[in-house]
Design an enzyme around this catalytic site. Structure first.
Site, PDB file in Angstrom:
ATOM      1  N   PHE A  36      -0.713  -1.745 -17.844  1.00 37.17           N
ATOM      2  CA  PHE A  36      -1.839  -2.788 -18.541  1.00 37.17           C
ATOM      3  C   PHE A  36      -3.091  -2.366 -18.231  1.00 37.17           C
ATOM      4  O   PHE A  36      -3.937  -2.866 -17.973  1.00 37.17           O
ATOM      5  CB  PHE A  36      -1.449  -4.125 -17.927  1.00 37.17           C
ATOM      6  CG  PHE A  36       0.169  -4.267 -17.956  1.00 37.17           C
ATOM      7  CD1 PHE A  36       0.813  -4.943 -19.162  1.00 37.17           C
ATOM      8  CD2 PHE A  36       1.019  -4.122 -16.792  1.00 37.17           C
ATOM      9  CE1 PHE A  36       2.002  -5.322 -19.246  1.00 37.17           C
ATOM     10  CE2 PHE A  36       2.091  -4.509 -16.951  1.00 37.17           C
ATOM     11  CZ  PHE A  36       2.747  -5.087 -18.015  1.00 37.17           C
TER      12      PHE A  36
ATOM     13  N   GLY B  64      -0.267  -1.120  -6.360  1.00 39.41           N
ATOM     14  CA  GLY B  64       0.352  -1.679  -7.602  1.00 39.41           C
ATOM     15  C   GLY B  64       0.581  -0.359  -8.493  1.00 39.41           C
ATOM     16  O   GLY B  64      -0.367   0.030  -9.276  1.00 39.41           O
TER      17      GLY B  64
ATOM     18  N   ASP C  86       3.619   0.692  -4.046  1.00 41.15           N
ATOM     19  CA  ASP C  86       4.396  -0.404  -4.767  1.00 41.15           C
ATOM     20  C   ASP C  86       5.763  -0.635  -4.192  1.00 41.15           C
ATOM     21  O   ASP C  86       6.232   0.349  -3.644  1.00 41.15           O
ATOM     22  CB  ASP C  86       4.478   0.140  -6.319  1.00 41.15           C
ATOM     23  CG  ASP C  86       4.604  -1.318  -7.086  1.00 41.15           C
ATOM     24  OD1 ASP C  86       5.658  -1.973  -6.906  1.00 41.15           O
ATOM     25  OD2 ASP C  86       4.000  -1.103  -8.232  1.00 41.15           O
TER      26      ASP C  86
ATOM     27  N   GLY D 216       8.620  -5.093  -9.109  1.00 36.07           N
ATOM     28  CA  GLY D 216       8.033  -6.000 -10.204  1.00 36.07           C
ATOM     29  C   GLY D 216       7.321  -7.153  -9.254  1.00 36.07           C
ATOM     30  O   GLY D 216       7.811  -7.679  -8.458  1.00 36.07           O
TER      31      GLY D 216
ATOM     32  N   SER E 191       2.529  -3.887   0.174  1.00 36.50           N
ATOM     33  CA  SER E 191       1.449  -3.521   0.609  1.00 36.50           C
ATOM     34  C   SER E 191       0.899  -3.910   1.989  1.00 36.50           C
ATOM     35  O   SER E 191       0.468  -3.481   2.790  1.00 36.50           O
ATOM     36  CB  SER E 191       0.226  -4.177  -0.636  1.00 36.50           C
ATOM     37  OG  SER E 191      -0.976  -4.247  -0.037  1.00 36.50           O
TER      38      SER E 191
ATOM     39  N   ASP F 249      -4.603  -3.586  -7.390  1.00 39.53           N
ATOM     40  CA  ASP F 249      -3.740  -4.059  -8.750  1.00 39.53           C
ATOM     41  C   ASP F 249      -2.527  -4.400  -8.585  1.00 39.53           C
ATOM     42  O   ASP F 249      -1.623  -3.892  -9.274  1.00 39.53           O
ATOM     43  CB  ASP F 249      -3.959  -2.784  -9.986  1.00 39.53           C
ATOM     44  CG  ASP F 249      -3.527  -3.053 -11.191  1.00 39.53           C
ATOM     45  OD1 ASP F 249      -3.599  -4.359 -11.651  1.00 39.53           O
ATOM     46  OD2 ASP F 249      -3.233  -2.338 -11.907  1.00 39.53           O
TER      47      ASP F 249
ATOM     48  N   HIS G 267      -0.367 -10.916  -8.430  1.00 38.33           N
ATOM     49  CA  HIS G 267      -1.565 -11.736  -8.645  1.00 38.33           C
ATOM     50  C   HIS G 267      -1.348 -13.248  -8.283  1.00 38.33           C
ATOM     51  O   HIS G 267      -1.999 -14.080  -8.648  1.00 38.33           O
ATOM     52  CB  HIS G 267      -1.635 -11.819 -10.394  1.00 38.33           C
ATOM     53  CG  HIS G 267      -1.945 -10.791 -11.064  1.00 38.33           C
ATOM     54  ND1 HIS G 267      -2.229  -9.611 -10.372  1.00 38.33           N
ATOM     55  CD2 HIS G 267      -2.454 -10.330 -12.223  1.00 38.33           C
ATOM     56  CE1 HIS G 267      -2.726  -8.669 -10.969  1.00 38.33           C
ATOM     57  NE2 HIS G 267      -3.110  -9.213 -12.279  1.00 38.33           N
TER      58      HIS G 267
ATOM     59  N   HIS H 160      -8.611  -5.002 -10.555  1.00 36.50           N
ATOM     60  CA  HIS H 160      -8.210  -5.104 -11.796  1.00 36.50           C
ATOM     61  C   HIS H 160      -7.692  -6.419 -12.137  1.00 36.50           C
ATOM     62  O   HIS H 160      -7.673  -7.302 -11.128  1.00 36.50           O
ATOM     63  CB  HIS H 160      -7.068  -4.313 -12.003  1.00 36.50           C
ATOM     64  CG  HIS H 160      -6.754  -4.005 -13.599  1.00 36.50           C
ATOM     65  ND1 HIS H 160      -5.688  -4.023 -14.249  1.00 36.50           N
ATOM     66  CD2 HIS H 160      -7.745  -3.659 -14.509  1.00 36.50           C
ATOM     67  CE1 HIS H 160      -5.626  -3.706 -15.543  1.00 36.50           C
ATOM     68  NE2 HIS H 160      -6.814  -3.709 -15.816  1.00 36.50           N
TER      69      HIS H 160
HETATM   70 MG    MG Z   1      -3.550  -5.153 -13.795  1.00 35.25          MG
END
Ligand code: MG
Length: 208
Positions: free
Chosen positions: A18, A44, A69, A73, A122, A139, A142, A167
């Site tokens: 993305f 990420g 990461d 997901g 993380s 990144d 969220h 990001h």
């Molecule tokens: Mg992103």
């Protein structure tokens, strides 16, 4: 005027992810500058799109990129969510697994010696991290908890003069979730960071 991006060793559009090419070019500029002050690290990885952009930049200056990461997901990547990709679902494990895709893509890009995947959460890695960073790209997840953990856990490792990239910063809530914007605002309000550049949803800040 911004320098053009470094050429990539493969067709980046084939890599799931993305990240806009203009954002990738800005990450390359920041990584090359930051690598002079300390290590380079991203949170990420997903399938490696940003790691390829940043890895090419690191490779050009003899630096490496640590890419963290858990590879299961983020929330929005899970089945039934908007950003779920069934090709990344491992039925045998009953879980998302983006690590094989990352490894395949890094190999195809000739970056296996430059991008060092770290598989884990993380916050856990941050708690054990000892090295000084010159470039940090957030990144990851969220959710507010994930974004705050990334900000609080990793920015203390950033050297003075180092660069922090974030990001998915959307000032308008209609464009996307708020937590990346909130840590961006928190960084600016702390007086520890000044903005260097804004490219689409990417923000690059300098640690003062
Ligand atoms: Mg992103």
């Amino acid at each position: 005027m911004a320098k053009p991006p470094l050429p990539l060793p493969l067709d980046i559009d084939q890599i799931k992810g993305f990240l806009d090419p203009a954002e990738g070019a800005a990450l390359q500029r920041a990584a090359i500058e930051g690598a002079g002050l300390g290590g380079c690290l991203e949170i990420g990885a997903y399938c490696g799109k940003s790691a390829i952009y940043i890895g090419v930049a690191c490779q050009s200056v003899g630096a490496v990129l640590f890419s963290i990461d858990h590879h299961r997901g983020s929330e929005e990547n899970q089945p039934g969510w908007a950003y779920h990709d069934a090709e990344l679902w491992d039925a045998a494990q009953g879980a998302m697994d983006t690590l094989p895709h990352l490894r395949r893509n890094l190999r195809a890009a000739g970056l296996e010696e430059t991008v060092i995947p770290i598989v884990g959460r993380s916050a856990t890695v941050a708690a054990h991290w000892g090295g000084r960073l010159g470039f940090l790209f957030i990144d990851g997840g969220h959710t507010l908890e994930a974004a705050l953990n990334d900000y609080r856990g990793w920015t203390p490792h950033l050297a003075q003069g180092g660069l922090l990239a974030i990001h998915d910063v959307f000032p308008n809530p209609a464009d996307g979730g708020r937590p990346p914007f909130e840590i961006y605002q928190r960084a600016l309000a702390s007086d520890l960071f000044a903005e260097v550049e804004a490219v689409k949803s990417l923000r690059v800040l300098r640690r003062l």
